[in-house]
Scaffold this motif. Structure first.
Motif, mmCIF file in Angstrom:
data_model
loop_
_atom_site.group_PDB
_atom_site.id
_atom_site.type_symbol
_atom_site.label_atom_id
_atom_site.label_comp_id
_atom_site.label_asym_id
_atom_site.label_seq_id
_atom_site.Cartn_x
_atom_site.Cartn_y
_atom_site.Cartn_z
ATOM 1 N N VAL A 55 0.704 -1.272 0.047
ATOM 2 C CA VAL A 55 -0.065 -0.233 0.097
ATOM 3 C C VAL A 55 0.678 1.228 0.212
ATOM 4 N N ALA A 56 1.957 1.163 0.780
ATOM 5 C CA ALA A 56 2.698 2.240 0.869
ATOM 6 C C ALA A 56 3.383 2.850 -0.384
ATOM 7 N N ALA A 57 4.092 1.671 -1.151
ATOM 8 C CA ALA A 57 4.694 1.859 -2.452
ATOM 9 C C ALA A 57 3.721 2.382 -3.440
ATOM 10 N N ALA A 58 2.384 2.216 -3.304
ATOM 11 C CA ALA A 58 1.487 2.671 -4.453
ATOM 12 C C ALA A 58 1.333 4.136 -3.847
ATOM 13 N N VAL A 59 1.087 4.481 -2.567
ATOM 14 C CA VAL A 59 0.671 5.713 -2.326
ATOM 15 C C VAL A 59 1.658 6.715 -2.702
ATOM 16 N N CYS A 60 3.074 6.134 -2.885
ATOM 17 C CA CYS A 60 4.150 6.910 -3.089
ATOM 18 C C CYS A 60 3.733 7.678 -4.582
ATOM 19 N N PHE A 61 3.393 6.698 -5.372
ATOM 20 C CA PHE A 61 3.179 6.998 -6.907
ATOM 21 C C PHE A 61 1.925 7.856 -6.805
ATOM 22 N N ILE A 62 0.805 7.664 -5.889
ATOM 23 C CA ILE A 62 -0.269 8.641 -6.004
ATOM 24 C C ILE A 62 0.241 9.910 -5.321
ATOM 25 N N ALA A 63 0.809 9.896 -4.525
ATOM 26 C CA ALA A 63 1.403 11.315 -3.998
ATOM 27 C C ALA A 63 2.305 12.195 -5.162
ATOM 28 N N ARG A 64 2.804 11.353 -5.769
ATOM 29 C CA ARG A 64 3.695 12.067 -6.981
ATOM 30 C C ARG A 64 2.681 12.454 -8.248
ATOM 31 N N PHE A 65 1.809 11.517 -8.281
ATOM 32 C CA PHE A 65 0.660 12.050 -9.168
ATOM 33 C C PHE A 65 -0.070 13.070 -8.762
ATOM 34 N N LEU A 66 -0.298 13.236 -7.637
ATOM 35 C CA LEU A 66 -1.197 14.339 -6.921
ATOM 36 C C LEU A 66 -0.236 15.704 -7.241
ATOM 37 N N VAL A 67 0.824 15.776 -6.651
ATOM 38 C CA VAL A 67 1.785 16.925 -7.089
ATOM 39 C C VAL A 67 1.864 17.248 -8.525
ATOM 40 N N TRP A 68 2.090 16.211 -9.215
ATOM 41 C CA TRP A 68 2.061 16.571 -10.559
ATOM 42 C C TRP A 68 0.922 17.130 -11.079
ATOM 43 N N LEU A 69 -0.396 16.633 -10.621
ATOM 44 C CA LEU A 69 -1.752 17.051 -11.210
ATOM 45 C C LEU A 69 -1.906 18.529 -10.690
#
Length: 629
Positions: A50-64
């Motif tokens: 879950v944490a690994a997936a959240v890292c990419f979601i966090a990067r996606f959020l900042v990118w968005l």
């Protein structure tokens, strides 16, 4: 009653197969311990995933957020960071946040109303009331709605949405697998705190956040998966974001004792400010509740206010991490800091009260840091030789504001240190956050994190005390219960007469034969059942079962066995395999009563008055002896 000897010593009773019972209990305990450790490894593995997936979601959020910001304020499609404060839209900038508010309102209406708010209170509510079950749709609706709200100028941080998103992902994974609600809570907390660690690179603060605001417990089965998730999140931060401190600032020196006292005073004042800040936010939220229009339009109204404020104070737009860095540098003019503090608070309070999607941590840090810098500047103006530093004053104000508003005491201290990498700030942070926490604890019933759910009747735990049942063993609390012991040779008629005369309350009883051997258990309902032959001996009505507890086991283990077997009493087995007592639920209740009395009743164990009298008497005796000599 003739056939029941109430004077028979319970300690003389022996179970049918004491050695086999002992071996079976040991085997069950080992098996249970192995299963628990295996499940812990499984949950830890899921938490890392879950944490690994959240890292990419966090990067996606900042990118968005960056894409929406560039489209909204500069008319370009780019993922590069550009502060919305540098826009040249003029008066048109007022409508940009309002447009974002309309979109968020529509998403909340037709998607899920759970995207409204700043994330942590909503996660707390699901943990406390809904067995940590969050709708899977929040996993993608929350980051998109937050990116739109923040990218169009909303004065929020990215950490609140990613905490909510990570929690939703952890909860969703927990609902896909066959796990307990407590394990699902751990996955929710792991996803949420991994998001915080991924955004800020602060794994220790994230672990403390889980303990203070999400888990409400401190145990290996909860901490280990969360810690592994936070480590994974921090690793993701170093890979996907910058590797240095998220809030770099000038190197701080060890403060003097005078400076420490002043920083603590700044924390005290900030505590009062956090109290007022919380009251204002919920006053504005209550005001929106009274509007005669649908709640879908509230974020648009809040966005309009954000736009008006942003027109006069552009630095209030967006995430504002650059504002925190500038305040911590100690180089901004005080007039600019005051302006940032007031208008950022006003913009954030209105936007948050309108129910849009965003976070609270970054605004609290900005407001607190600016407030601390202003207080530090005033003190330096009045007392130039006080020895304080503006950067340190801003840092302690930033941390104290979060400590007072959220009452996440340890999180506030460790976050400030990890986010800035300033080890010399530990003592000032400790003093300031303690002072702010004291004000919040004594003067504010709920915090900015708990006020909303408290209004819905949800109680939030605020203490993590050791379970008294885990500290005491069965043999420490069992008492003599002759009225809970019946003879196997007694008839139903004799048992009824004796129970009516001696024990009219208990429901379950231990049955012993004439040699005081343990036969099993019998219930009051079985004895008083209609149509039963009154000459039937109790030996034909007993049930053996596994409801036996050892004297060396804890009361918590005994309670778990009582709950599993639906038993009110348990025969107590000694280390040698003998039944030597009976544990009743009343014994367990008496433990709570004693603990309550110990915690609430004050006692004097050492009397200074008596000691002075004893010393006086001894002195007189010595004088008397010396006089005789």
């Amino acid at each position: 009653m003739n056939n029941i000897d109430t004077n028979t010593p319970v300690s003389s009773a022996i179970p049918i197969s004491p050695i086999l019972s002992e071996l079976e209990n040991n085997e069950n305990e080992h098996r249970k311990s192995f299963v628990q450790k295996t499940r812990l490894l499984r949950i830890s593995g899921l938490a890392i995933m879950v944490a690994a997936a959240v890292c990419f979601i966090a990067r996606f959020l900042v990118w968005l957020i960056d894409i929406v910001t560039n489209i909204s304020f500069y008319g370009t499609i780019s993922a590069s960071f550009h502060s919305p404060s540098a826009n040249h839209l003029g008066l048109w900038v007022i409508v940009i946040p309002a447009i974002g508010g309309v979109i968020v309102g529509l998403m909340a209406l037709y998607g899920s109303a759970a995207i409204r708010g700043h994330g942590i209170p909503e996660a707390m509510e699901q943990i406390l009331t809904n067995k940590s079950r969050i709708k899977p749709s929040i996993t993608f609706l929350k980051p998109i709605s937050s990116a739109i709200a923040i990218g169009t100028g909303g004065p929020f941080g990215a950490e609140g949405p990613i905490i909510a998103t990570g929690g939703a992902l952890g909860s969703t994974i927990g609902q896909l697998f066959k796990i307990t609600s407590n394990e699902r809570k751990v996955l929710l907390a792991a996803g949420a705190t991994a998001g915080m660690a991924a955004i800020f690179g602060t794994p220790i603060a994230a672990v403390f956040l889980a303990i203070e605001l999400l888990l409400f417990e401190f145990s290996p089965k909860a901490i280990l998966p969360v810690a592994l998730a936070c480590i994974t999140g921090a690793a993701g931060h170093h890979v996907l974001f910058d590797a240095g401190p998220v809030f770099p600032m000038p190197e701080l020196k060890t403060p003097s004792n005078t400076a420490l006292a002043i920083y603590s005073a700044i924390g005290l004042i900030t505590g009062f400010l956090s109290l007022g800040l919380t009251k204002v936010v919920y006053f504005i939220e209550d005001s929106f509740e009274k509007l005669p229009i649908h709640w879908m339009w509230w974020p648009a109204i809040g966005g309009l206010a954000v736009g008006v404020i942003g027109y006069f104070a552009p630095h209030t737009f967006g995430v504002g991490y650059d504002n925190i860095i500038n305040v911590l540098s100690g180089t901004l003019a005080i007039a600019i800091v005051i302006r940032l503090c007031f208008f950022k608070f006003l913009s954030w309070a209105i936007a948050l009260g309108s129910g849009t999607s965003g976070g609270t941590l970054a605004p609290l840090l900005t407001i607190g840091g600016a407030g601390g810098a202003v207080l530090g500047a005033v003190i330096l103006k009045l007392f130039p030789n006080s020895g304080i530093n503006l950067s340190m004053a801003a840092l302690v104000g930033m941390s104290a504001m979060f400590a007072g508003a959220s009452r996440a005491y340890l999180t506030s201290i460790t976050f400030a240190m990890e986010a800035t990498m300033q080890s010399h700030a530990l003592l000032p942070l400790l003093g300031a956050c303690t002072a702010s926490y004291l004000v919040s604890f004594f003067l504010m019933e709920n915090t900015i994190m708990t006020e909303k759910i408290a209004r819905r009747g949800v109680f939030t735990p605020d203490s993590f005390e050791a379970d008294p049942l885990s500290k005491l063993t069965v043999e420490q609390v069992i008492a003599a219960h002759d009225t809970l012991v019946l003879s196997a040779e007694s008839t139903v008629k004799d048992a009824k007469e004796w129970l009516k005369a001696n024990n009219d309350n208990a429901h379950d009883f231990v049955v012993l034969n004439s040699d005081s051997d343990y036969m099993g258990m019998v219930s009051r309902n079985d004895i008083f059942i209609k149509g039963l032959n009154p000459d039937t001996p109790l030996s034909k009505m007993t049930t053996r079962g596994n409801s036996v507890v050892r004297g060396t086991e804890t009361l918590r283990q005994a309670v778990e066995l009582m709950a599993t077997q639906s038993a009110e009493i348990l025969p107590v087995l000694s280390a040698g395999g003998k039944i030597y007592g009976v544990l009743s639920y009343r014994d367990i209740l008496s433990v709570y009563k004693e603990q309550q009395e110990e915690n609430e009743h004050a006692h004097i164990h050492i009397s200074l008055k008596r000691r002075r009298l004893k010393m006086l008497v001894k002195g007189r005796k010595l004088v008397h002896v010396e006089g005789k000599e």
